[in-house]
Design a protein around this motif. Structure first.
Motif, PDB file in Angstrom:
ATOM      1  N   PHE A 206      13.535  -9.113   5.871  1.00  0.00           N
ATOM      2  CA  PHE A 206      13.081  -9.041   4.486  1.00  0.00           C
ATOM      3  C   PHE A 206      12.126 -10.205   4.189  1.00  0.00           C
ATOM      4  O   PHE A 206      11.050 -10.020   3.625  1.00  0.00           O
ATOM      5  CB  PHE A 206      14.305  -9.125   3.571  1.00  0.00           C
TER       6      PHE A 206
ATOM      7  N   LEU B 288      13.764  -0.146   1.320  1.00  0.00           N
ATOM      8  CA  LEU B 288      15.086  -0.641   1.690  1.00  0.00           C
ATOM      9  C   LEU B 288      16.164   0.341   1.224  1.00  0.00           C
ATOM     10  O   LEU B 288      17.051   0.723   2.000  1.00  0.00           O
ATOM     11  CB  LEU B 288      15.317  -2.022   1.066  1.00  0.00           C
TER      12      LEU B 288
ATOM     13  N   PHE C 241      13.220  -1.351   8.548  1.00  0.00           N
ATOM     14  CA  PHE C 241      14.597  -1.592   8.114  1.00  0.00           C
ATOM     15  C   PHE C 241      15.583  -0.806   8.974  1.00  0.00           C
ATOM     16  O   PHE C 241      16.649  -1.289   9.319  1.00  0.00           O
ATOM     17  CB  PHE C 241      14.765  -1.214   6.646  1.00  0.00           C
TER      18      PHE C 241
END
Lengths: 297, 306
Positions: free
Chosen positions: B222, B96, B184
């Protein structure tokens, strides 16, 4: 993001610097090991001696003796041949079986498609377990055969679902007009569907190929004779476990035995190179391919 | 009767399609479903020379490790749980962070280049990754050669039981952190740009935009990734561990998967190892279902719909 939106404040140079350094470190952590492995594989005896027998960052005296030794027949050459054969045959088998199954399941109201989709879904959810898998391979008489590296992993259920989703989003008019022109299902698959699915086939083929090339655990489990070893088992023995490579294990083309470390690093490099070669092709397609999987899977 | 005729006609029409799909179907059934049935030996006293059918049923005897406090199994279980926890804490946030860093870079070209470098280790096999780590950090590796030549003490990293879990975690990060960014980055590119613009007009600075727009819009993905990981949480790097188990010993390195392998295929205790594998995969499925329920409770989509 290539042009900064008008509302965004100009970047803070200090923050930019910190970010660049962080990313730079991350990239170096990947590149330096590769570079060092390649450099060491090319280093000659005096360079290795000068580094105290360890890895080098710059091959002072370049020698391709290590490559000559491992590629002129012997254990490594044979393992490379085996790995290449398993990868090529396996990938062809995988793509044929995966696209065939996906094509069957992509039709709406096709005979038997609905229960089979459930079978595929079930295969995604449940993993079969190590020991029962081993016993099945054993019962089928595949132990110590190269087929044990191909057949158990030939069809990835998740890939089937991805490819099915891809086939289903092709325009139905294509199939109708082909049917009116009298094309059989097989003709439609080969002449129309597969050519339109090049991107997804490329990604899947490359993922399968990387899997076959890297196969370690199945090889360790199923292949018993050392003369059937693929490259991953050779790597484990001579590089990870540091077994000494003897003169009788390299081919006759080796003039003098190069030092051990460059030999080991050369084995590592030849195991790496195919990945590095397919990687750019993989790269071009995988973002798209992975996204199809993530969205439709 | 009429239905049967219709089915027959349908089969005649589709027989080529079915034939094309059959090899794949057979492979799945042989290598995914047959082993599921093979789990029956978890309830039998299986011996390789007897065969599955002739082995006598022993009820739940093979599951004894669950209640009799088998120390080796317990050790493997504890190690697995520790590794799961350590990897969840250390491995998860790094992709991330990397993705945010990459995303905030201005040039598209540079971003692509960095991405390709960072993705690369994902495609290497564990054998290669471990060989590279040994050459870099091992006793005769690059780091220690440098230290010794400059009269510093050596740092023992590889083959040390106390550091084994840290080593495994570092290797996982090296191999897959870059690859983890891909999902991501895709999610980041989906974020509505007008939200940023509107918030900027309202006077939000860069950090506030990150905190109040970017991160919340990554919440769904997530949670999805966390759920998927939860299902795998009892599988912690099998190949990676089996390759490095030799020098560190089983106390610190045995996990459930390696225990099943060492106890079953190497040790010959087929029934008990199969039972352990079965329990492990059932717990995995239950964890996914439970986590998905939890996600629904929090109003997220989860992996599948209700």
């Amino acid at each position: 993001m290539s042009t900064r939106p008008i509302w965004m404040e100009p970047p803070n140079p200090l923050v930019q610097l910190v970010k660049s350094i962080a990313l730079g470190i991350a990239v170096l952590l990947v590149i330096v090991p590769f570079w060092s492995v390649i450099a060491t594989s090319l280093a000659d005896q005096p360079t290795i001696d000068a580094s105290g027998g360890g890895m080098v960052l710059w091959p002072g005296g370049v020698s391709i003796g290590a490559y000559k030794a491992i590629l002129s027949g012997g254990v490594v050459t044979r393992a490379l041949t085996i790995s290449i054969a398993v990868t090529v045959v396996g990938t062809l088998f995988s793509l044929t079986a995966t696209s065939g199954l996906a094509y069957w399941l992509s039709g709406r109201g096709t005979f038997g498609a609905r229960p089979m989709v459930l079978v595929v879904l079930g295969a995604v959810l449940f993993s079969p377990g190590l020991i029962p898998s081993y016993l099945v391979v054993k019962q089928l008489g595949l132990l110590d055969s190269w087929w044990s590296l191909i057949l158990p992993v030939m069809v990835n259920a998740f890939n089937v679902l991805v490819m099915r989703a891809f086939f289903q989003q092709l325009p139905p008019e294509l199939f109708e007009s082909a049917a009116i022109d009298g094309a059989s299902s097989a003709t439609v698959l080969v002449r129309i569907v597969l050519p339109l699915s090049k991107a997804v086939l490329a990604v899947m083929g490359l993922f399968y190929a990387v899997g076959y090339w890297n196969a370690f655990f199945n090889a360790m489990l199923y292949i018993q004779s050392t003369d059937k070893w693929p490259i991953s088992l050779v790597l484990r023995t001579f590089v990870v476990n540091q077994t000494t490579i003897g003169g009788d294990q390299v081919g006759a083309g080796a003039e003098a035995m190069p030092p051990q470390l460059p030999l080991q690093m050369a084995i590592l490099v030849v195991a790496l190179v195919p990945i590095l070669i397919v990687y750019p092709f993989l790269q071009k397609h995988f973002a798209k391919g992975v996204m199809i999987g993530a969205v439709k899977g | 009767m009429q239905q049967r005729v219709q089915r027959l006609r349908q089969f005649r029409r589709d027989k080529v399609l079915v034939a094309l799909g059959l090899p794949g179907a057979i492979a799945l059934i042989l290598f995914q479903y047959l082993p599921l049935l093979g789990n029956i030996i978890a309830f039998k006293d299986y011996q390789p020379y007897l065969g599955i059918n002739d082995a006598p049923f022993v009820g739940l005897r093979n599951f004894s490790f669950l209640w009799d406090g088998n120390p080796e199994f317990l050790n493997a279980l504890v190690n697995t749980l520790i590794l799961t926890l350590v990897q969840a804490v250390f491995v998860f946030p790094i992709p991330l962070a990397l993705a945010l860093l990459l995303n905030s870079l201005a040039g598209e070209r540079l971003k692509r280049l960095l991405q390709s470098v960072l993705y690369l280790p994902h495609f290497l096999s564990w054998v290669i990754v471990i060989a590279i780590f040994q050459q870099m950090l091992g006793n005769a590796g690059m780091l220690n050669t440098f230290l010794v030549q400059n009269d510093f003490p050596m740092i023992h990293i590889i083959g040390v039981p106390e550091l084994f879990k840290a080593l495994l975690t570092t290797q996982v990060i090296w191999k897959d952190a870059g690859w983890g960014t891909i999902i991501f980055l895709a999610a980041l590119s989906q974020v509505d740009q007008e939200q940023y613009e509107a918030s900027a007009v309202d006077g939000a600075n860069a950090r506030q935009r990150l905190w109040h727009i970017t991160l919340p819009s990554l919440k769904g993905i997530f949670i999805l990734l966390l759920i998927l990981r939860l299902g795998d949480s009892l599988s912690v790097g099998f190949e990676q561990i089996i390759l490095q188990q030799g020098p560190v010993g089983t106390d610190s390195s045995e996990v459930l998967d390696t225990w099943v392998y060492n106890n079953g295929i190497i040790g010959g205790d087929w029934g008990m190892s199969t039972a352990a594998g079965l329990v492990k995969s059932m717990v995995g499925v239950l964890l996914v279902i439970g986590a998905n329920k939890l996600a629904h409770l929090f109003g997220e989509q989860g992996v599948y719909q209700k």
